[in-house]
Write an enzyme that holds these catalytic residues in place. Structure first.
Site, PDB file in Angstrom:
ATOM      1  N   MET A 326       0.825  -1.199   0.000  1.00 45.61           N
ATOM      2  CA  MET A 326       0.000   0.000   0.000  1.00 45.61           C
ATOM      3  C   MET A 326       0.869   1.263   0.000  1.00 45.61           C
ATOM      4  O   MET A 326       0.590   2.237  -0.701  1.00 45.61           O
ATOM      5  CB  MET A 326      -0.943   0.017   1.208  1.00 45.61           C
ATOM      6  CG  MET A 326      -1.932   1.178   1.184  1.00 45.61           C
ATOM      7  SD  MET A 326      -3.039   1.216   2.622  1.00 45.61           S
ATOM      8  CE  MET A 326      -4.086  -0.207   2.286  1.00 45.61           C
ATOM      9  N   TRP A 329       2.466   1.644  -3.381  1.00 41.21           N
ATOM     10  CA  TRP A 329       1.463   2.102  -4.347  1.00 41.21           C
ATOM     11  C   TRP A 329       1.295   3.615  -4.303  1.00 41.21           C
ATOM     12  O   TRP A 329       1.164   4.264  -5.344  1.00 41.21           O
ATOM     13  CB  TRP A 329       0.122   1.420  -4.070  1.00 41.21           C
ATOM     14  CG  TRP A 329      -1.014   2.091  -4.790  1.00 41.21           C
ATOM     15  CD1 TRP A 329      -1.209   2.139  -6.140  1.00 41.21           C
ATOM     16  CD2 TRP A 329      -2.087   2.825  -4.208  1.00 41.21           C
ATOM     17  NE1 TRP A 329      -2.341   2.863  -6.435  1.00 41.21           N
ATOM     18  CE2 TRP A 329      -2.899   3.300  -5.262  1.00 41.21           C
ATOM     19  CE3 TRP A 329      -2.450   3.128  -2.894  1.00 41.21           C
ATOM     20  CZ2 TRP A 329      -4.048   4.053  -5.047  1.00 41.21           C
ATOM     21  CZ3 TRP A 329      -3.600   3.888  -2.675  1.00 41.21           C
ATOM     22  CH2 TRP A 329      -4.377   4.338  -3.745  1.00 41.21           C
ATOM     23  N   HIS A 330       1.345   4.204  -3.118  1.00 38.13           N
ATOM     24  CA  HIS A 330       1.236   5.658  -3.023  1.00 38.13           C
ATOM     25  C   HIS A 330       2.435   6.342  -3.667  1.00 38.13           C
ATOM     26  O   HIS A 330       2.301   7.444  -4.212  1.00 38.13           O
ATOM     27  CB  HIS A 330       1.118   6.091  -1.561  1.00 38.13           C
ATOM     28  CG  HIS A 330      -0.260   5.932  -1.001  1.00 38.13           C
ATOM     29  ND1 HIS A 330      -0.608   4.894  -0.160  1.00 38.13           N
ATOM     30  CD2 HIS A 330      -1.387   6.667  -1.164  1.00 38.13           C
ATOM     31  CE1 HIS A 330      -1.890   5.012   0.176  1.00 38.13           C
ATOM     32  NE2 HIS A 330      -2.379   6.065  -0.432  1.00 38.13           N
ATOM     33  N   GLY A 331       3.599   5.729  -3.602  1.00 41.31           N
ATOM     34  CA  GLY A 331       4.776   6.327  -4.229  1.00 41.31           C
ATOM     35  C   GLY A 331       6.060   5.701  -3.700  1.00 41.31           C
ATOM     36  O   GLY A 331       6.105   5.232  -2.563  1.00 41.31           O
TER      37      GLY A 331
END
Length: 398
Positions: A326, A329-331
């Site tokens: 997670m 996925w954000h960066g």
């Protein structure tokens, strides 16, 4: 010429939206029947508003993406009917994820944004992977390319969710509504949209555009740990919630106007008494997607293969894997990864506490006071995680 607009970001977008949806509302109230052609025209218009004009490169990337994912999912469905092969399934999931992976890693390779990127690619990818996985599970038995494309391009939720499920969406498409049922949905839609205005354009603006820059400047001038930093933490948390929850209310409210019961995305998350409950209330469609399609499947594999003797160890490993994914996925930055590790640690500690509490339930009081204390601790733990997530600590200390 219609200007290019980000969904729900400007008042003019809502003017176009209400004008376009008025015939659908009138038709539903009168007959309860679903139109096929006019909603498709409205969808094309709003996709053009969001991905045309100055964003034409995103529009072209979106078209290429939808063609690629539709063809991939259709091919997997056809192959699965003939032979249910594990390696083909994993290959299909990897290929479905490939456009998103390229978008995420390209800036770190050549410093440029990927030509494959467009607004909402993450959420469309989650939908695509979900359909492949549920096809593998036998939950989706029939595949209609047109229904799949309508599912991907459902414009109220295309940019940031909520992440709907294909079977639920398809069920709405196939069923008409009683006029009285739609009138009830219409009332809920109006309430959600007006509440969204309060959240995003009043409270979100106040915390994000008025207070946050001022408090941030004070914190930077003071440097290091300070009360201004604490103020920034709470202010950013409020901004993040009201801005995103406001957007989600717009998306769900607009879906209701179209006759689709898109699931809600927030349910009083700051009143959660523990971190697990928080994730059951915050960005719920994303939380449940990660739970169902990553955590539960990883846990099943770890237990089936007997990788760990202890289910508790397997569960903890699953949490860390889940939240690292997670975070990434954000960066691909340290503070997003630390954000994921932090939440995984909180959930593991919460499980330790719940097991201890269950074992000593006779001696540990449970009343409104202890629940209030638990809610207070959870709220502050979450706000600190949002401070990490904001990247402000990177500016302050590095």
């Amino acid at each position: 010429m219609i200007p290019t607009l980000t969904p729900y970001a400007e008042p003019i977008y809502f003017l176009y939206l209400f004008i376009a949806l008025a015939p659908i509302v009138i038709h539903f109230v009168s007959t309860g029947k679903r139109w096929k052609v006019y909603p498709a025209i409205v969808t094309l218009i709003f996709l053009y508003i969001s991905f045309g004009g100055t964003h034409l490169h995103q529009g072209l990337a979106l078209i290429a993406y939808v063609i690629f994912e539709s063809l991939l999912t259709w091919l997997y469905h056809v192959y699965r009917v003939r032979k249910n092969s594990s390696w083909i399934f994993y290959l299909a999931v990897l290929m479905a994820l490939l456009p998103l992976i390229l978008v995420k890693i390209t800036p770190f390779i050549d410093g440029q944004n990927s030509i494959f990127g467009f607004l909402g690619i993450s959420y469309l990818t989650f939908k695509s992977v979900q359909v492949i996985m549920e096809t593998r599970d036998g939950l989706i038995k029939e595949f209609s390319p047109l229904a799949y494309i309508r599912f991907l391009l459902f414009f109220p939720t295309i940019s940031s969710g909520p992440i709907d499920r294909f079977r639920r969406f398809e069920k709405d498409e196939e069923n008409d509504l009683e006029p009285s049922e739609y009138v009830e949905m219409l009332g809920q839609a109006v309430w959600k949209i007006f509440l969204g205005f309060l959240y995003k354009f009043i409270l979100g603006y106040f915390f994000g555009q008025v207070l946050l820059p001022q408090i941030g400047l004070i914190a930077l001038n003071k440097g290091g740990l300070s009360w201004a930093l604490v103020g920034y933490m709470y202010c950013y948390s409020m901004y993040l919630f009201f801005d995103f929850a406001g957007y989600s209310l717009f998306a769900v409210g607009t879906s209701y106007l179209l006759g689709y019961k898109t699931p809600d995305n927030f349910n009083k998350p700051f009143s959660a008494p523990n971190i697990k409950e928080f994730w059951n209330r915050w960005h719920m469609s994303l939380s449940f997607w990660f739970r169902d399609f990553i955590y539960m499947r990883l846990m099943f594999m770890l237990i089936k293969k007997k990788v760990f003797k202890s289910r508790i160890v397997a569960s903890n490993v699953g949490y860390f894997a889940l939240f690292i994914i997670m975070g990434v996925w954000h960066g691909l930055t340290w503070y997003y990864i630390v954000y994921g590790l932090y939440h995984a640690t909180l959930i593991c500690l919460n499980d330790v506490w719940l097991r201890f509490k269950k074992k000593h339930r006779q001696s540990i009081p449970s009343n409104w006071g202890t629940k209030g204390l638990a809610t207070f601790i959870t709220f502050n733990a979450v706000c600190f995680s949002f401070l990490i997530f904001s990247g402000f600590l990177n500016q302050l200390f590095f």
